[in-house]
Design a protein around this motif. Structure first.
Motif, PDB file in Angstrom:
ATOM      1  N   SER A  54       0.836  -1.206   0.000  1.00 53.09           N
ATOM      2  CA  SER A  54       0.000   0.000   0.000  1.00 53.09           C
ATOM      3  C   SER A  54       0.868   1.252   0.000  1.00 53.09           C
ATOM      4  O   SER A  54       1.964   1.269   0.568  1.00 53.09           O
ATOM      5  CB  SER A  54      -0.924   0.018   1.229  1.00 53.09           C
ATOM      6  N   VAL A  55       0.351   2.268  -0.673  1.00 49.85           N
ATOM      7  CA  VAL A  55       0.961   3.597  -0.673  1.00 49.85           C
ATOM      8  C   VAL A  55      -0.081   4.564  -0.139  1.00 49.85           C
ATOM      9  O   VAL A  55      -1.157   4.712  -0.724  1.00 49.85           O
ATOM     10  CB  VAL A  55       1.414   4.019  -2.085  1.00 49.85           C
ATOM     11  N   LEU A  56       0.213   5.213   0.972  1.00 51.33           N
ATOM     12  CA  LEU A  56      -0.715   6.147   1.598  1.00 51.33           C
ATOM     13  C   LEU A  56       0.001   7.464   1.857  1.00 51.33           C
ATOM     14  O   LEU A  56       1.224   7.497   2.035  1.00 51.33           O
ATOM     15  CB  LEU A  56      -1.254   5.579   2.908  1.00 51.33           C
ATOM     16  N   HIS A  57      -0.769   8.547   1.872  1.00 48.28           N
ATOM     17  CA  HIS A  57      -0.214   9.883   2.092  1.00 48.28           C
ATOM     18  C   HIS A  57      -0.813  10.498   3.350  1.00 48.28           C
ATOM     19  O   HIS A  57      -2.017  10.340   3.619  1.00 48.28           O
ATOM     20  CB  HIS A  57      -0.504  10.793   0.889  1.00 48.28           C
ATOM     21  N   PHE A  58       0.015  11.238   4.076  1.00 49.53           N
ATOM     22  CA  PHE A  58      -0.415  11.912   5.292  1.00 49.53           C
ATOM     23  C   PHE A  58       0.191  13.310   5.333  1.00 49.53           C
ATOM     24  O   PHE A  58       1.287  13.530   4.809  1.00 49.53           O
ATOM     25  CB  PHE A  58       0.014  11.110   6.530  1.00 49.53           C
ATOM     26  N   PRO A  59      -0.523  14.278   5.935  1.00 49.00           N
ATOM     27  CA  PRO A  59      -0.011  15.654   5.959  1.00 49.00           C
ATOM     28  C   PRO A  59       1.196  15.810   6.869  1.00 49.00           C
ATOM     29  O   PRO A  59       1.214  15.302   7.991  1.00 49.00           O
ATOM     30  CB  PRO A  59      -1.211  16.462   6.478  1.00 49.00           C
ATOM     31  N   VAL A  60       2.211  16.477   6.359  1.00 47.26           N
ATOM     32  CA  VAL A  60       3.421  16.783   7.121  1.00 47.26           C
ATOM     33  C   VAL A  60       3.742  18.262   6.909  1.00 47.26           C
ATOM     34  O   VAL A  60       3.781  18.733   5.768  1.00 47.26           O
ATOM     35  CB  VAL A  60       4.619  15.920   6.668  1.00 47.26           C
ATOM     36  N   TYR A  61       3.946  18.986   8.000  1.00 48.91           N
ATOM     37  CA  TYR A  61       4.238  20.412   7.891  1.00 48.91           C
ATOM     38  C   TYR A  61       5.703  20.629   7.541  1.00 48.91           C
ATOM     39  O   TYR A  61       6.601  20.155   8.239  1.00 48.91           O
ATOM     40  CB  TYR A  61       3.909  21.128   9.203  1.00 48.91           C
ATOM     41  N   ASP A  62       5.926  21.317   6.429  1.00 51.61           N
ATOM     42  CA  ASP A  62       7.285  21.617   5.965  1.00 51.61           C
ATOM     43  C   ASP A  62       7.658  23.009   6.471  1.00 51.61           C
ATOM     44  O   ASP A  62       7.159  24.021   5.984  1.00 51.61           O
ATOM     45  CB  ASP A  62       7.344  21.567   4.438  1.00 51.61           C
ATOM     46  N   LYS A  63       8.543  23.067   7.457  1.00 53.07           N
ATOM     47  CA  LYS A  63       8.930  24.354   8.040  1.00 53.07           C
ATOM     48  C   LYS A  63       9.695  25.226   7.054  1.00 53.07           C
ATOM     49  O   LYS A  63       9.671  26.446   7.156  1.00 53.07           O
ATOM     50  CB  LYS A  63       9.784  24.133   9.294  1.00 53.07           C
ATOM     51  N   ALA A  64      10.384  24.609   6.106  1.00 58.94           N
ATOM     52  CA  ALA A  64      11.197  25.377   5.158  1.00 58.94           C
ATOM     53  C   ALA A  64      10.343  26.305   4.320  1.00 58.94           C
ATOM     54  O   ALA A  64      10.720  27.444   4.036  1.00 58.94           O
ATOM     55  CB  ALA A  64      11.999  24.433   4.261  1.00 58.94           C
ATOM     56  N   ILE A  65       9.168  25.819   3.893  1.00 58.86           N
ATOM     57  CA  ILE A  65       8.289  26.639   3.052  1.00 58.86           C
ATOM     58  C   ILE A  65       7.024  27.050   3.781  1.00 58.86           C
ATOM     59  O   ILE A  65       6.199  27.784   3.233  1.00 58.86           O
ATOM     60  CB  ILE A  65       7.919  25.898   1.754  1.00 58.86           C
TER      61      ILE A  65
END
Length: 332
Positions: free
Chosen positions: A87-98
């Protein structure tokens, strides 16, 4: 191709043995009662191939693991009695750089006696769960005791629980914008609304393509679950639907706030134009009077004090008359 070495962990989650830091293997592995959990962040090509050789994965799955533009998907393989689920699943991750939410991908391989999690970036809930299992024998026994399918459920459950605090932050920002709408600087609010709207859009782009994938995962994982655990993945689907409903609600709220803020800005601009229009309309006849009597034309009383005061009186009468007319028409 040589098989990947089985790496044991101490109670603190670190591999056993004393290799140098530069030589220390990155693959972390836990085992209990015949069930193995391997966790590896951002695997290299060599590491992915070694794992594939050990567990017998399809080469196309290895390509998907190495790809960085993979959509959510579920593939179930059952060949020669050796079945596994990818399985390939996506989850939100906060990117501090942008300063923006990005999709963190989790590639997971589920077999009858193993679970391999290969996130492309650090997913803190998975890291924490693995560390807890490494540090506590009792927790590991409880976590591993009901099979690989239940272990995958625990991983996904923690990941979806992690999604809700992000939604709470978005909701809090919307409440702040709503409170500041009447008092704050409308131009500053435009920037704040844009940021929140961008977060909601990014979140929706992550969650939307994953909704049908979870349904496929729920059906595909049944062979790895005891009958009394089949309802557990319904909880994952319900969590995904709750997240989507909240995002839909936030989308409507932010659009309403944006529309309201634009109305406030337009109203203030109209007030400014209203005042300026009154000034222009009032000054226009005064400009005509001063222009007419300023042409050096000899009129009765020219160059005399009574004519000067008479001209001022005429201008005053015009001002009072126009203001009175405007009030009578309820324009003021």
């Amino acid at each position: 191709m040589p098989s990947l070495p089985r790496i044991r962990t101490r109670r603190d989650g670190s591999p056993t043995g004393q290799p140098k830091a530069a030589e220390r293997p990155r693959v972390a592995e836990l085992e209990h009662d015949g069930l193995t959990w391997i966790h590896l962040e951002a695997p290299t090509q060599e590491e992915a191939l070694a794992l594939a050789a050990r567990f017998g994965w399809h080469p196309l799955d290895v390509e998907d693991v190495m790809s960085r533009r993979q959509r959510p998907k579920v593939d179930v393989y059952a060949e020669d009695g050796d079945s596994y689920l990818f399985s390939v699943l996506h989850f939100p991750v906060y990117d501090k750089a942008i300063g923006r939410l990005n999709a963190g991908e989790l590639d997971a391989f589920l077999g009858p006696d193993y679970l391999v999690t290969l996130p492309t970036v650090e997913l803190k809930p998975v890291t924490r769960l693995f560390r807890r299992a490494a540090e506590s024998d009792e927790f590991r026994a409880r976590l591993f005791g009901r099979g690989s399918g239940r272990l995958l459920y625990e991983v996904l459950d923690d990941l979806y629980d992690y999604c809700f605090p992000i939604l709470d932050k978005i909701g809090y920002k919307l409440e702040q914008i709503d409170e500041e709408l009447e008092e704050g600087d409308s131009k500053e609010l435009v920037r704040d609304i844009h940021k929140v709207k961008q977060e909601i859009i990014s979140y929706r782009k992550i969650i939307k393509p994953q909704r049908p994938t979870l349904r496929q995962l729920e059906r595909g994982v049944e062979r790895f679950l005891p009958e009394d655990l089949e309802l557990y993945f319904d909880d994952i689907v319900d969590a995904s639907e709750r997240i989507w409903d909240l995002l839909d609600n936030y989308k409507e709220v932010v659009e309403a706030l944006e529309s309201t803020n634009e109305s406030v800005i337009n109203h203030r601009q109209n007030d400014i134009l209203y005042v300026l229009t009154i000034f222009i309309v009032v000054l226009t006849p005064l400009t005509f009077i001063t222009g007419f009597f300023g042409m050096n034309v000899h009129f009765p009383g020219f160059n005399s004090e009574p004519a000067f005061w008479g001209t001022l009186g005429l201008m005053l009468v015009v001002i009072v008359g126009m203001v009175g007319y405007f009030r009578w028409k309820r324009w003021l």
